[in-house]
Write a protein that holds these residues in place. Structure first.
Motif, PDB file in Angstrom:
ATOM      1  N   TYR A  42      11.428   5.346  12.808  1.00  0.00           N
ATOM      2  CA  TYR A  42      10.893   5.288  14.177  1.00  0.00           C
ATOM      3  C   TYR A  42       9.526   4.590  14.235  1.00  0.00           C
ATOM      4  CZ  TYR A  42       9.840   7.007  18.907  1.00  0.00           C
ATOM      5  OH  TYR A  42       9.530   7.100  20.244  1.00  0.00           O
ATOM      6  N   LEU A  43       8.713   4.748  13.212  1.00  0.00           N
ATOM      7  CA  LEU A  43       7.341   4.242  13.246  1.00  0.00           C
ATOM      8  C   LEU A  43       7.154   2.929  12.485  1.00  0.00           C
ATOM      9  CD1 LEU A  43       5.449   7.624  12.663  1.00  0.00           C
ATOM     10  CD2 LEU A  43       5.810   6.432  14.823  1.00  0.00           C
ATOM     11  N   LYS A  44       8.236   2.254  12.169  1.00  0.00           N
ATOM     12  CA  LYS A  44       8.127   1.081  11.294  1.00  0.00           C
ATOM     13  C   LYS A  44       7.290  -0.050  11.889  1.00  0.00           C
ATOM     14  CE  LYS A  44      12.613  -0.902  12.715  1.00  0.00           C
ATOM     15  NZ  LYS A  44      12.066  -2.133  13.337  1.00  0.00           N
ATOM     16  N   ASP A  45       7.244  -0.167  13.219  1.00  0.00           N
ATOM     17  CA  ASP A  45       6.482  -1.241  13.849  1.00  0.00           C
ATOM     18  C   ASP A  45       5.083  -0.802  14.287  1.00  0.00           C
ATOM     19  OD1 ASP A  45       8.624  -3.058  13.633  1.00  0.00           O
ATOM     20  OD2 ASP A  45       9.552  -2.248  15.449  1.00  0.00           O
ATOM     21  N   TYR A  46       4.761   0.472  14.075  1.00  0.00           N
ATOM     22  CA  TYR A  46       3.454   0.964  14.484  1.00  0.00           C
ATOM     23  C   TYR A  46       2.396   0.504  13.473  1.00  0.00           C
ATOM     24  CZ  TYR A  46       5.375   4.084  18.056  1.00  0.00           C
ATOM     25  OH  TYR A  46       5.987   4.584  19.174  1.00  0.00           O
ATOM     26  N   LYS A  47       1.221   0.192  13.990  1.00  0.00           N
ATOM     27  CA  LYS A  47       0.089  -0.200  13.147  1.00  0.00           C
ATOM     28  C   LYS A  47      -1.103   0.674  13.566  1.00  0.00           C
ATOM     29  CE  LYS A  47       1.725  -4.951  12.518  1.00  0.00           C
ATOM     30  NZ  LYS A  47       2.220  -4.685  11.161  1.00  0.00           N
ATOM     31  N   TRP A  48      -1.150   1.870  12.969  1.00  0.00           N
ATOM     32  CA  TRP A  48      -2.148   2.843  13.376  1.00  0.00           C
ATOM     33  C   TRP A  48      -3.561   2.358  13.106  1.00  0.00           C
ATOM     34  CZ3 TRP A  48      -0.329   6.557  16.323  1.00  0.00           C
ATOM     35  CH2 TRP A  48       1.005   6.967  16.185  1.00  0.00           C
ATOM     36  N   GLU A  49      -4.428   2.589  14.081  1.00  0.00           N
ATOM     37  CA  GLU A  49      -5.839   2.238  13.931  1.00  0.00           C
ATOM     38  C   GLU A  49      -6.647   3.201  14.803  1.00  0.00           C
ATOM     39  OE1 GLU A  49      -8.709  -1.739  14.123  1.00  0.00           O
ATOM     40  OE2 GLU A  49      -6.555  -1.906  14.458  1.00  0.00           O
ATOM     41  N   TYR A  50      -7.752   3.675  14.248  1.00  0.00           N
ATOM     42  CA  TYR A  50      -8.569   4.689  14.929  1.00  0.00           C
ATOM     43  C   TYR A  50     -10.015   4.224  14.872  1.00  0.00           C
ATOM     44  CZ  TYR A  50      -4.476   6.791  12.726  1.00  0.00           C
ATOM     45  OH  TYR A  50      -3.214   7.019  12.231  1.00  0.00           O
ATOM     46  N   ASN A  51     -10.619   3.984  16.011  1.00  0.00           N
ATOM     47  CA  ASN A  51     -11.987   3.490  16.044  1.00  0.00           C
ATOM     48  C   ASN A  51     -12.861   4.339  16.954  1.00  0.00           C
ATOM     49  OD1 ASN A  51     -12.451   0.860  14.484  1.00  0.00           O
ATOM     50  ND2 ASN A  51     -10.487   0.472  15.487  1.00  0.00           N
ATOM     51  N   LEU A  52     -14.102   4.499  16.528  1.00  0.00           N
ATOM     52  CA  LEU A  52     -15.120   5.187  17.309  1.00  0.00           C
ATOM     53  C   LEU A  52     -15.998   4.130  17.963  1.00  0.00           C
ATOM     54  CD1 LEU A  52     -16.530   7.872  18.100  1.00  0.00           C
ATOM     55  CD2 LEU A  52     -17.917   7.616  16.010  1.00  0.00           C
ATOM     56  N   VAL A  53     -16.156   4.224  19.276  1.00  0.00           N
ATOM     57  CA  VAL A  53     -16.907   3.229  20.041  1.00  0.00           C
ATOM     58  C   VAL A  53     -18.110   3.900  20.688  1.00  0.00           C
ATOM     59  CG1 VAL A  53     -16.814   1.737  22.089  1.00  0.00           C
ATOM     60  CG2 VAL A  53     -14.945   1.710  20.432  1.00  0.00           C
ATOM     61  N   ASP A  54     -19.245   3.215  20.615  1.00  0.00           N
ATOM     62  CA  ASP A  54     -20.490   3.745  21.179  1.00  0.00           C
ATOM     63  C   ASP A  54     -20.449   3.646  22.698  1.00  0.00           C
ATOM     64  OD1 ASP A  54     -23.017   4.685  21.527  1.00  0.00           O
ATOM     65  OD2 ASP A  54     -24.040   2.876  20.826  1.00  0.00           O
ATOM     66  N   ASP A  55     -20.161   4.756  23.348  1.00  0.00           N
ATOM     67  CA  ASP A  55     -20.043   4.802  24.801  1.00  0.00           C
ATOM     68  C   ASP A  55     -20.203   6.257  25.231  1.00  0.00           C
ATOM     69  OD1 ASP A  55     -18.820   4.999  27.502  1.00  0.00           O
ATOM     70  OD2 ASP A  55     -18.253   2.918  27.167  1.00  0.00           O
ATOM     71  N   LYS A  56     -21.004   6.518  26.260  1.00  0.00           N
ATOM     72  CA  LYS A  56     -21.278   7.888  26.695  1.00  0.00           C
ATOM     73  C   LYS A  56     -20.125   8.507  27.484  1.00  0.00           C
ATOM     74  CE  LYS A  56     -26.292   7.256  26.848  1.00  0.00           C
ATOM     75  NZ  LYS A  56     -27.509   7.281  27.720  1.00  0.00           N
ATOM     76  N   LYS A  61     -19.018   2.049  12.506  1.00  0.00           N
ATOM     77  CA  LYS A  61     -18.353   2.087  11.205  1.00  0.00           C
ATOM     78  C   LYS A  61     -19.240   2.792  10.187  1.00  0.00           C
ATOM     79  CE  LYS A  61     -14.721  -0.603  12.183  1.00  0.00           C
ATOM     80  NZ  LYS A  61     -13.321  -0.125  12.065  1.00  0.00           N
ATOM     81  N   GLY A  62     -18.606   3.485   9.257  1.00  0.00           N
ATOM     82  CA  GLY A  62     -19.319   4.023   8.104  1.00  0.00           C
ATOM     83  C   GLY A  62     -20.048   5.327   8.301  1.00  0.00           C
ATOM     84  N   THR A  63     -20.163   5.815   9.516  1.00  0.00           N
ATOM     85  CA  THR A  63     -20.835   7.096   9.729  1.00  0.00           C
ATOM     86  C   THR A  63     -19.857   8.238   9.463  1.00  0.00           C
ATOM     87  OG1 THR A  63     -20.242   7.267  12.071  1.00  0.00           O
ATOM     88  CG2 THR A  63     -22.235   6.019  11.528  1.00  0.00           C
ATOM     89  N   SER A  64     -20.407   9.444   9.365  1.00  0.00           N
ATOM     90  CA  SER A  64     -19.546  10.611   9.121  1.00  0.00           C
ATOM     91  C   SER A  64     -18.600  10.826  10.304  1.00  0.00           C
ATOM     92  CB  SER A  64     -20.396  11.861   8.882  1.00  0.00           C
ATOM     93  OG  SER A  64     -21.251  12.114   9.985  1.00  0.00           O
ATOM     94  N   ASP A  65     -19.075  10.566  11.513  1.00  0.00           N
ATOM     95  CA  ASP A  65     -18.209  10.719  12.681  1.00  0.00           C
ATOM     96  C   ASP A  65     -17.078   9.700  12.665  1.00  0.00           C
ATOM     97  OD1 ASP A  65     -19.527  12.891  13.793  1.00  0.00           O
ATOM     98  OD2 ASP A  65     -20.847  11.667  15.045  1.00  0.00           O
ATOM     99  N   ALA A  66     -17.404   8.466  12.349  1.00  0.00           N
ATOM    100  CA  ALA A  66     -16.372   7.424  12.304  1.00  0.00           C
ATOM    101  C   ALA A  66     -15.335   7.730  11.231  1.00  0.00           C
ATOM    102  CB  ALA A  66     -17.013   6.060  12.054  1.00  0.00           C
ATOM    103  N   GLN A  67     -15.807   8.187  10.085  1.00  0.00           N
ATOM    104  CA  GLN A  67     -14.892   8.536   9.003  1.00  0.00           C
ATOM    105  C   GLN A  67     -14.012   9.729   9.382  1.00  0.00           C
ATOM    106  OE1 GLN A  67     -17.725   9.103   5.846  1.00  0.00           O
ATOM    107  NE2 GLN A  67     -17.881   6.911   5.393  1.00  0.00           N
ATOM    108  N   MET A  68     -14.579  10.689  10.129  1.00  0.00           N
ATOM    109  CA  MET A  68     -13.802  11.838  10.564  1.00  0.00           C
ATOM    110  C   MET A  68     -12.697  11.411  11.527  1.00  0.00           C
ATOM    111  SD  MET A  68     -15.031  15.347  12.501  1.00  0.00           S
ATOM    112  CE  MET A  68     -15.791  14.445  13.847  1.00  0.00           C
ATOM    113  N   ILE A  69     -13.001  10.493  12.451  1.00  0.00           N
ATOM    114  CA  ILE A  69     -11.991  10.007  13.393  1.00  0.00           C
ATOM    115  C   ILE A  69     -10.814   9.410  12.633  1.00  0.00           C
ATOM    116  CG2 ILE A  69     -11.522   8.321  15.210  1.00  0.00           C
ATOM    117  CD1 ILE A  69     -13.221  10.685  16.152  1.00  0.00           C
TER     118      ILE A  69
END
Length: 269
Positions: free
Chosen positions: A86-100, A55-63
């Motif tokens: 069409y998208l009324k039930d969607y709950k968009w979420e975008y996360n960056l996870v530390d994994d190679k 969270k909070g990094t430039s990469d995370a914010q870009m995602i």
């Protein structure tokens, strides 16, 4: 019992019709959003709780920024083409996870994860947009629910065969042949068709969001180089080959620009 199985297959086949707004085709989907979305949201939250979310990094914010731009473009397209709710039930979420791992994925209802391992391949915000468009497209087209539905039919076919075949030796032969045949002949092509569909839809919505669709083929050239040419034959894979994807994306990029022009987008990042 046999009659019941036949009735169930027919029932599911009739009840499974749902139209994909991007293709106009009926899709195989037994699961309404009200059933599958809560399950997906709970699994997503569990995954985030068990992994290191950045969270909070430039990469995370870009995602997050790219995800919001592309999901907004998708909503714009859907509203303009007769699917305003069409998208009324969607709950968009975008996360960056530390994994190679060089990967990103999406769950039904708009829950998306990028692994840090894919960022050296995406390289730029536009490269991220290529992957994000693909993942958002999976959510828009209900591919997760369709895979579950296909798996259910595959299991029903196995049950039907085992009920119909009384001889144990013949039943064992059937199970071996059915397992391979239904996977290679049906499930893997079904999965590849989803990946191809997500590539095409994703290219379109990333262009509407203002990202250059020409970058898609370039990204997959980098993916191919990163793999070192190590990949199973396409017919044994859940995904089209890198070469197939590069050729398709190169062919579709001008069409994506034409679609974006309908929304006043003529210059791309």
């Amino acid at each position: 019992m046999r009659r019941l199985l036949i009735m169930l297959v027919v029932f599911f086949g009739v009840a499974a019709c749902k139209t994909n707004p991007f293709t106009g085709k009926s899709t195989l989907n037994f699961y309404p959003n009200s059933q599958i979305f809560p399950m997906a949201f709970a699994q997503y939250d569990q995954f985030l709780g068990e992994n290191k979310v950045i969270k909070g990094t430039s990469d995370a914010q870009m995602i997050t920024k790219v995800g919001q731009r592309i999901s907004s473009a998708a909503e714009r397209w859907l509203s303009a083409n007769g699917y305003p709710g069409y998208l009324k039930d969607y709950k968009w979420e975008y996360n960056l996870v530390d994994d190679k791992t060089v990967n990103a994925w999406c769950m039904p209802g708009g829950k998306i994860v990028f692994y840090t391992g894919i960022l050296p391949i995406t390289q730029t915000e536009t490269g991220v947009a290529v992957v994000m468009g693909h993942e958002v497209a999976h959510a828009l087209a209900d591919h997760g629910a369709q895979r579950m539905s296909a798996g259910m039919l595959q299991q029903l076919g196995a049950v039907a065969g085992n009920v119909a075949i009384q001889d144990p030796e013949k039943r064992n032969t059937f199970n071996q042949a059915y397992g391979v045949g239904s996977t290679v002949g049906l499930m893997l092509p079904f999965s590849r068709s989803h990946e191809t569909e997500a590539d095409r839809i994703g290219l379109q919505i990333m262009a509407i969001a203002g990202y250059n669709p020409d970058e898609a083929a370039e990204l997959w050239k980098r993916m191919k180089a990163n793999s070192g040419g190590q990949a199973p034959p396409e017919f044994l894979s859940t995904h089209p080959s890198n070469d197939t994807r590069i050729a398709n994306l190169s062919q579709w990029a001008p069409l994506a620009k034409q679609e974006a022009a309908k929304y006043g987008v003529s210059s791309f990042q």
